[in-house]
Scaffold this motif. Structure first.
Motif, PDB file in Angstrom:
ATOM      1  N   THR A  98       0.191 -13.117 -10.819  1.00 13.77           N
ATOM      2  CA  THR A  98       0.668 -13.072  -9.431  1.00 13.77           C
ATOM      3  C   THR A  98       0.612 -11.646  -8.896  1.00 13.77           C
ATOM      4  N   PRO A  99      -0.103 -11.423  -7.768  1.00 16.48           N
ATOM      5  CA  PRO A  99      -0.058 -10.088  -7.162  1.00 16.48           C
ATOM      6  C   PRO A  99       1.280  -9.875  -6.453  1.00 16.48           C
ATOM      7  N   VAL A 100       1.835  -8.693  -6.600  1.00 17.28           N
ATOM      8  CA  VAL A 100       3.045  -8.320  -5.856  1.00 17.28           C
ATOM      9  C   VAL A 100       2.641  -7.128  -4.990  1.00 17.28           C
ATOM     10  N   PHE A 101       2.725  -7.316  -3.663  1.00 19.63           N
ATOM     11  CA  PHE A 101       2.217  -6.294  -2.751  1.00 19.63           C
ATOM     12  C   PHE A 101       3.249  -5.191  -2.508  1.00 19.63           C
ATOM     13  N   VAL A 102       2.759  -3.952  -2.562  1.00 20.37           N
ATOM     14  CA  VAL A 102       3.601  -2.761  -2.421  1.00 20.37           C
ATOM     15  C   VAL A 102       3.058  -1.948  -1.248  1.00 20.37           C
ATOM     16  N   ASP A 103       3.956  -1.222  -0.559  1.00 14.98           N
ATOM     17  CA  ASP A 103       3.522  -0.463   0.615  1.00 14.98           C
ATOM     18  C   ASP A 103       2.839   0.858   0.209  1.00 14.98           C
ATOM     19  N   ILE A 104       2.272   1.505   1.223  1.00 14.86           N
ATOM     20  CA  ILE A 104       1.549   2.766   1.004  1.00 14.86           C
ATOM     21  C   ILE A 104       2.302   3.928   1.648  1.00 14.86           C
ATOM     22  N   LEU A 105       1.911   5.127   1.285  1.00 15.15           N
ATOM     23  CA  LEU A 105       2.475   6.329   1.918  1.00 15.15           C
ATOM     24  C   LEU A 105       1.788   6.527   3.271  1.00 15.15           C
ATOM     25  N   PRO A 106       2.540   6.989   4.285  1.00 10.42           N
ATOM     26  CA  PRO A 106       1.944   7.063   5.619  1.00 10.42           C
ATOM     27  C   PRO A 106       0.890   8.154   5.776  1.00 10.42           C
ATOM     28  N   ASP A 107       0.882   9.175   4.918  1.00 11.53           N
ATOM     29  CA  ASP A 107      -0.090  10.257   5.119  1.00 11.53           C
ATOM     30  C   ASP A 107      -1.364  10.075   4.300  1.00 11.53           C
ATOM     31  N   LEU A 111      -0.721   4.124  -2.718  1.00 10.42           N
ATOM     32  CA  LEU A 111       0.487   3.448  -3.193  1.00 10.42           C
ATOM     33  C   LEU A 111       1.717   4.361  -3.148  1.00 10.42           C
ATOM     34  N   ASP A 112       2.826   3.816  -2.609  1.00 15.26           N
ATOM     35  CA  ASP A 112       4.083   4.565  -2.499  1.00 15.26           C
ATOM     36  C   ASP A 112       4.859   4.392  -3.814  1.00 15.26           C
ATOM     37  N   PRO A 113       4.997   5.454  -4.622  1.00 17.30           N
ATOM     38  CA  PRO A 113       5.636   5.306  -5.935  1.00 17.30           C
ATOM     39  C   PRO A 113       7.075   4.789  -5.855  1.00 17.30           C
ATOM     40  N   ASP A 114       7.844   5.241  -4.832  1.00 20.91           N
ATOM     41  CA  ASP A 114       9.237   4.766  -4.726  1.00 20.91           C
ATOM     42  C   ASP A 114       9.275   3.269  -4.443  1.00 20.91           C
ATOM     43  N   HIS A 115       8.380   2.832  -3.582  1.00 23.36           N
ATOM     44  CA  HIS A 115       8.347   1.401  -3.255  1.00 23.36           C
ATOM     45  C   HIS A 115       7.866   0.587  -4.450  1.00 23.36           C
ATOM     46  N   LEU A 116       6.956   1.167  -5.238  1.00 28.55           N
ATOM     47  CA  LEU A 116       6.505   0.495  -6.459  1.00 28.55           C
ATOM     48  C   LEU A 116       7.688   0.278  -7.397  1.00 28.55           C
ATOM     49  N   ARG A 148       3.041  10.536 -10.807  1.00 26.90           N
ATOM     50  CA  ARG A 148       4.248   9.734 -10.568  1.00 26.90           C
ATOM     51  C   ARG A 148       4.030   8.270 -10.939  1.00 26.90           C
ATOM     52  N   LEU A 149       2.877   7.726 -10.582  1.00 26.54           N
ATOM     53  CA  LEU A 149       2.621   6.311 -10.888  1.00 26.54           C
ATOM     54  C   LEU A 149       2.581   6.085 -12.399  1.00 26.54           C
ATOM     55  N   ALA A 150       1.971   7.021 -13.126  1.00 26.95           N
ATOM     56  CA  ALA A 150       1.857   6.867 -14.582  1.00 26.95           C
ATOM     57  C   ALA A 150       3.235   6.968 -15.232  1.00 26.95           C
ATOM     58  N   GLU A 151       4.061   7.856 -14.702  1.00 24.68           N
ATOM     59  CA  GLU A 151       5.419   8.002 -15.270  1.00 24.68           C
ATOM     60  C   GLU A 151       6.205   6.701 -15.075  1.00 24.68           C
ATOM     61  N   ILE A 152       6.093   6.097 -13.900  1.00 25.90           N
ATOM     62  CA  ILE A 152       6.796   4.829 -13.624  1.00 25.90           C
ATOM     63  C   ILE A 152       6.252   3.728 -14.553  1.00 25.90           C
ATOM     64  N   CYS A 153       4.922   3.674 -14.674  1.00 27.79           N
ATOM     65  CA  CYS A 153       4.306   2.641 -15.530  1.00 27.79           C
ATOM     66  C   CYS A 153       4.751   2.799 -16.981  1.00 27.79           C
ATOM     67  N   CYS A 341       1.025 -16.324   0.330  1.00 29.66           N
ATOM     68  CA  CYS A 341       2.042 -16.965  -0.522  1.00 29.66           C
ATOM     69  C   CYS A 341       2.570 -16.031  -1.607  1.00 29.66           C
ATOM     70  N   PHE A 342       1.967 -14.862  -1.771  1.00 24.36           N
ATOM     71  CA  PHE A 342       2.365 -14.001  -2.882  1.00 24.36           C
ATOM     72  C   PHE A 342       3.518 -13.075  -2.484  1.00 24.36           C
ATOM     73  N   PRO A 343       4.324 -12.659  -3.467  1.00 19.38           N
ATOM     74  CA  PRO A 343       5.506 -11.846  -3.133  1.00 19.38           C
ATOM     75  C   PRO A 343       5.154 -10.461  -2.607  1.00 19.38           C
ATOM     76  N   ILE A 344       6.044  -9.953  -1.759  1.00 22.42           N
ATOM     77  CA  ILE A 344       5.902  -8.564  -1.300  1.00 22.42           C
ATOM     78  C   ILE A 344       7.163  -7.809  -1.700  1.00 22.42           C
ATOM     79  N   ALA A 345       7.024  -6.509  -1.845  1.00 25.99           N
ATOM     80  CA  ALA A 345       8.121  -5.677  -2.332  1.00 25.99           C
ATOM     81  C   ALA A 345       9.266  -5.651  -1.308  1.00 25.99           C
ATOM     82  N   PRO A 346      10.505  -5.326  -1.774  1.00 26.36           N
ATOM     83  CA  PRO A 346      11.673  -5.363  -0.889  1.00 26.36           C
ATOM     84  C   PRO A 346      11.476  -4.521   0.372  1.00 26.36           C
ATOM     85  N   GLY A 347      11.880  -5.066   1.516  1.00 30.36           N
ATOM     86  CA  GLY A 347      11.785  -4.315   2.779  1.00 30.36           C
ATOM     87  C   GLY A 347      10.473  -4.540   3.503  1.00 30.36           C
TER      88      GLY A 347
END
Ligand SMILES: Cc1ncc(COP(=O)(O)O)c(C=O)c1O
Length: 385
Positions: A98-107, A111-116, A148-153, A341-347
């Motif tokens: 299942t893909p879970v969609f995450v938002d991006i950074l505006p600049d 991928l936005d690490p906090d949103h991930l 940052r993404l690797a540290e979270i993963c 139909c797939f989930p999106i991250a909070p907010g």
């Protein structure tokens, strides 16, 4: 009309070398898995600072291969941006996950690490899916925030794929994405910064066991050395299959062409820096936003993307002046019917949605001349919408 990507200019430069490379393949006749394939894989690995590069049929299969090799499937969650090309999320339901969609950074649009992190925690709290992997995208050519993404993963025990279809050759603090990612993938679609004359793709990794498994998967799940090890067979194991795979190989002709293109790729990346700088100098203050590259990052400028409050009006104005543009991407993936139909991250994904209404890509390639670029810059500045 000015070309959006001028493949003819590059071909004019490389033609004698590419013609000779094609003739060599025609002479030896090894059209599938011929010697140029291995040779290109070695050169690609070296360029991308990886121990191994495994070529395949296209950049979409390149994303699917590691997911299949890690046996990601039903009940598993794979996190990815929605503001990307369809291939990024598409491979996730291919394997039943299942893909879970995450938002991006505006600049940076990446991928936005906090949103991930919030998305991973929300999936864990709900308890219906098991978080397994993240696919980060190097959108428009610049690297995502890999440290940052690797540290979270690592902290959450997830695999990290760098979808570098648009960003192969980009670096962060001088390092290629595979330094942080378990696997980095790319596409050789003709319009990509390192494009062939047809479809093609590759996965780069430092993980020998992963390469062996993906090598099996790209040829119908053929037996690997590890599968054969210690077993005795009554027949040649060539037609024994150890797993369900696919047919996804890079044609020898494409490999031969790509060897010639890789030879000038570093120089072309440098030429793209100059074109991007000229655009930014000419357009800053005349549009809502010119691109911003992550601190320490070096983009390969697959696209040069500006933001404009009247994007569609500007596109029409430019078209009338012979300047083609493109919108990457007008509808984020979570808003498209097969993915709704797939989930999106909070907010939700407010940044992805806002950007899809404003972004506009201008002509970009290594052989953009100053004259043509001045014409494009003047045309953008002349719009009063
Ligand atoms: C971000 C991204 N991922 C994956 C792909 C898929 O590559 P291909 O077209 O070679 O399958 C593309 C290319 O179009 C892309 O832009």
């Amino acid at each position: 009309m000015i070309p959006f990507i001028d493949l003819a200019a590059q071909q004019a430069r490389l033609k004698p070398r590419i013609d000779a490379a094609i003739q060599r393949v025609l002479a030896h006749g090894g059209y599938v898995m011929g010697p140029e394939v291995r040779s290109f894989e070695e050169q690609l690995a070296e360029f991308g600072q990886a121990k191994y590069a495994l070529s395949c049929g296209n950049g979409t299969d390149a994303l699917a291969l590691p997911l299949m090799a890690w046996e990601i499937g039903p009940g598993d969650a794979v996190f990815c941006p929605s503001f990307t090309f369809a291939a990024t999320p598409e491979v996730i339901p291919w394997v039943g996950a299942t893909p879970v969609f995450v938002d991006i950074l505006p600049d940076t649009y990446n991928l936005d690490p906090d949103h991930l992190e919030a998305a991973i925690e929300a999936v864990r709290a709900k308890g219906e899916l098991t978080p397994r992997a993240v696919i980060a995208v190097d959108l428009f050519g610049q690297p995502a925030d890999y440290p940052r993404l690797a540290e979270i993963c690592r902290r959450h025990g997830l695999k990290l794929i760098a979808d570098s279809a648009q960003g192969f050759g980009s670096t962060l603090h001088g390092e290629h994405p595979v330094l942080w990612a378990d696997a980095a993938t790319t596409s050789f679609f003709p319009a990509k910064p390192l494009g062939g004359y047809g479809d093609g793709g590759a996965v780069l990794t430092d993980d020998e066991a992963l390469v062996e498994r993906m090598d099996s998967l790209r040829v119908h799940g053929k037996m690997t050395k590890s599968d054969i090890n210690g077993h005795r067979w009554d027949h040649d194991p060539k037609y024994f299959n150890a797993r369900i795979g696919m047919n996804s190989r890079l044609d020898t002709l494409q490999a031969a062409i790509l060897i010639e293109k890789l030879a000038v790729f570093a120089e072309e990346i440098e030429l793209r820096q100059g074109a991007a700088k000229r655009y930014s100098a000419g357009l800053k203050g005349h549009v809502c936003a010119t691109p911003r590259v992550i601190e320490g990052g070096r983009s390969v400028w697959a696209q040069y993307v500006i933001e404009h409050h009247d994007r569609d009006g500007l596109a029409e104005h430019l078209k009338a002046l012979g300047v083609p543009t493109a919108v990457y991407y007008p509808v984020p993936m979570h808003r498209q019917a097969p993915y709704a139909c797939f989930p999106i991250a909070p907010g939700g994904l407010p940044v992805s949605e806002a950007k899809s209404a404003k972004v506009l890509a201008l002509p970009m390639h290594a052989y953009l001349t100053e004259d043509v670029q001045d014409h494009i810059i003047e045309a953008v500045r002349g719009y009063n919408g």
